[in-house]
Enzyme design. Structure first.
Site, PDB file in Angstrom:
ATOM      1  N   HIS A 268       1.346  -9.489   8.613  1.00 14.88           N
ATOM      2  CA  HIS A 268       0.497  -9.382   9.804  1.00 14.88           C
ATOM      3  C   HIS A 268      -0.463 -10.568   9.836  1.00 14.88           C
ATOM      4  CE1 HIS A 268       1.710  -5.280  10.755  1.00 14.88           C
ATOM      5  NE2 HIS A 268       1.423  -4.902   9.530  1.00 14.88           N
TER       6      HIS A 268
ATOM      7  N   HIS B 207       0.788  -1.220   0.000  1.00 16.59           N
ATOM      8  CA  HIS B 207       0.000   0.000   0.000  1.00 16.59           C
ATOM      9  C   HIS B 207       0.824   1.278   0.000  1.00 16.59           C
ATOM     10  CE1 HIS B 207       0.235   0.962   4.531  1.00 16.59           C
ATOM     11  NE2 HIS B 207       1.039  -0.055   4.351  1.00 16.59           N
TER      12      HIS B 207
HETATM   13 FE1  FEO Z   1       2.500  -0.757   5.824  1.00 17.32          FE
HETATM   14 FE2  FEO Z   1       2.269  -3.214   8.237  1.00 17.32          FE
HETATM   15  O1  FEO Z   1       2.906  -1.637   7.452  1.00 17.32           O
END
Ligand code: FEO
Length: 398
Positions: free
Chosen positions: A229, A149
């Site tokens: 994540h 992103h």
């Molecule tokens: Fe765009 Fe999990 O950092």
């Protein structure tokens, strides 16, 4: 089973990340994380050693402990930074101070960002799409994914393991002892993946579709998707097809009625509208923003085709709880939505009209003029709200 074996992602590839059980917000309080999160880093143990991504700085020792259980971190040859954001790059300085001979592998945009964040004197190896690094049995292959992103975002692919490490792509904010989706509650994982997509990736939906099509054209065989994540996908088709649906703006024929109210007049209007919506055989959900989670409401908006935004008028505008939600929506640009606004007022109006203006700016197709009521709605006005709900539901069904 040893913990290293429990964290084995593929042959010679291990999860060496960290679990953040306590984090409750992300991205400057715009995104709530009630289930916490993980920062996933992956160690590839081959003739050469590679660490793909790292963790948020406070979790450095947790990551190093996991690495030390597998290898001597001083011997790491490559540290890959798929993404510059601090939750994945925060431990780079520490790991590179231990792995003194390691190359820091990233693309040019990531190098730019890392230099501006950390001012480290590091030994960079700049890569672009198609570049590879041979580790022995395994090869790291790089695929840039700008704006998925951030401009620097990149995927690392290991063809020998049919393993995609797409950093933030396909992630979910869930802290857990489990590493794989099938070992967790899959419905919860999908709910969190949808929230993550809606709040982070939705404005880049066109690029998401292009990137997945690019992966399909490259005929990459992908058995596992291990994001940065949350839990790891061993049935990647499930999340890939969900991303294609969300990116295309496909949604349930349902209406999110999102509102705030001062003295219950707007609330009564909202409930009358929901009765009208449901009478058309369309599902609805009521969310009063003053007592609800804004980023959950953004997810619901993505998953439902219709949106009705209601507010009492204050100072000729909206109640404060409505503003951040609608401003978020404007930035996130949901696709294929239909909607309208409503609300009560005392003397000068303006709240419902202000809500409609932002809905338009968010790309929502307005299918009815705002419906407004002075002070408390009468029985006749509530009937108008009921009919308003029916009208919007009929547009959602089209
Ligand atoms: Fe765009 Fe999990 O950092």
């Amino acid at each position: 089973m040893s913990s290293a074996e429990a964290n084995k992602v593929a042959e010679g590839v291990y999860w060496v990340g960290a679990v953040d059980w306590d984090v409750r917000t992300f991205h400057g309080y715009t995104y709530t994380t009630p289930r916490g999160t993980t920062y996933n880093a992956y160690l590839v143990k081959d003739e050469k050693l590679a660490l793909v991504d790292s963790v948020y700085a406070p979790f450095t020792s947790e990551m190093l402990k996991r690495i030390r259980a597998l290898v001597d971190p001083e011997k790491i040859d490559y540290v890959v930074a798929n993404h510059v954001e601090t939750d994945h790059s925060g431990a780079l300085a520490a790991i590179l101070s231990v792995a003194k001979n390691a190359k820091l592998v990233c693309n040019a945009r990531c190098k730019d960002g890392l230099e501006k964040n950390y001012y480290g004197n590091w030994d960079y190896q700049i890569v672009k799409t198609g570049d590879t690094i041979r580790l022995g049995r395994n090869t790291l292959t790089f695929i840039e994914a700008p704006m998925l992103h951030w401009p620097d975002s990149m995927f690392t692919y290991i063809p020998e393991q049919e393993l995609l490490l797409p950093n933030d792509g396909f992630g979910q904010h869930i802290a857990s002892c489990e590493r794989f989706v099938e070992d967790y509650d899959e419905a919860v994982v999908m709910q969190e993946a949808a929230k993550y997509y809606a709040n982070i990736l939705m404005p880049m939906s066109g690029l998401v579709i292009k990137k997945i099509e690019e992966l399909q054209k490259l005929k990459l065989s992908i058995r596992t998707i291990a994001p940065s994540h949350g839990l790891i996908w061993r049935k990647p088709e499930k999340i890939l097809s969900a991303y294609l649906r969300w990116a295309a703006g496909e949604a349930e024929k349902a209406v999110l009625v999102v509102y705030d109210t001062m003295w219950t007049a707007t609330e009564k209007m909202a409930h009358a509208m929901v009765e009208g919506i449901v009478s058309e055989g369309v599902s609805a959900k009521i969310t009063r923003l003053a007592v609800s989670d804004r980023s959950d409401a953004i997810r619901d908006c993505m998953l439902m085709k219709g949106i009705l935004a209601g507010t009492s008028t204050i100072n000729r505008g909206m109640l404060p709880a409505m503003v951040p939600f609608l401003e978020d929506l404007k930035g996130l640009q949901p696709r294929e939505k239909v909607g309208a606004s409503f609300g009560s007022y005392g003397w000068s109006g303006g709240g419902a009209e202000a809500a409609e203006k932002i809905l338009r700016e968010a790309g929502v197709k307005i299918v009815a003029k705002p419906i407004t009521v002075k002070f408390m709605p009468s029985a006749e006005e509530l009937k108008r709200c009921y009919d308003f709900g029916r009208d919007v539901a009929s547009k959602v069904k089209e």
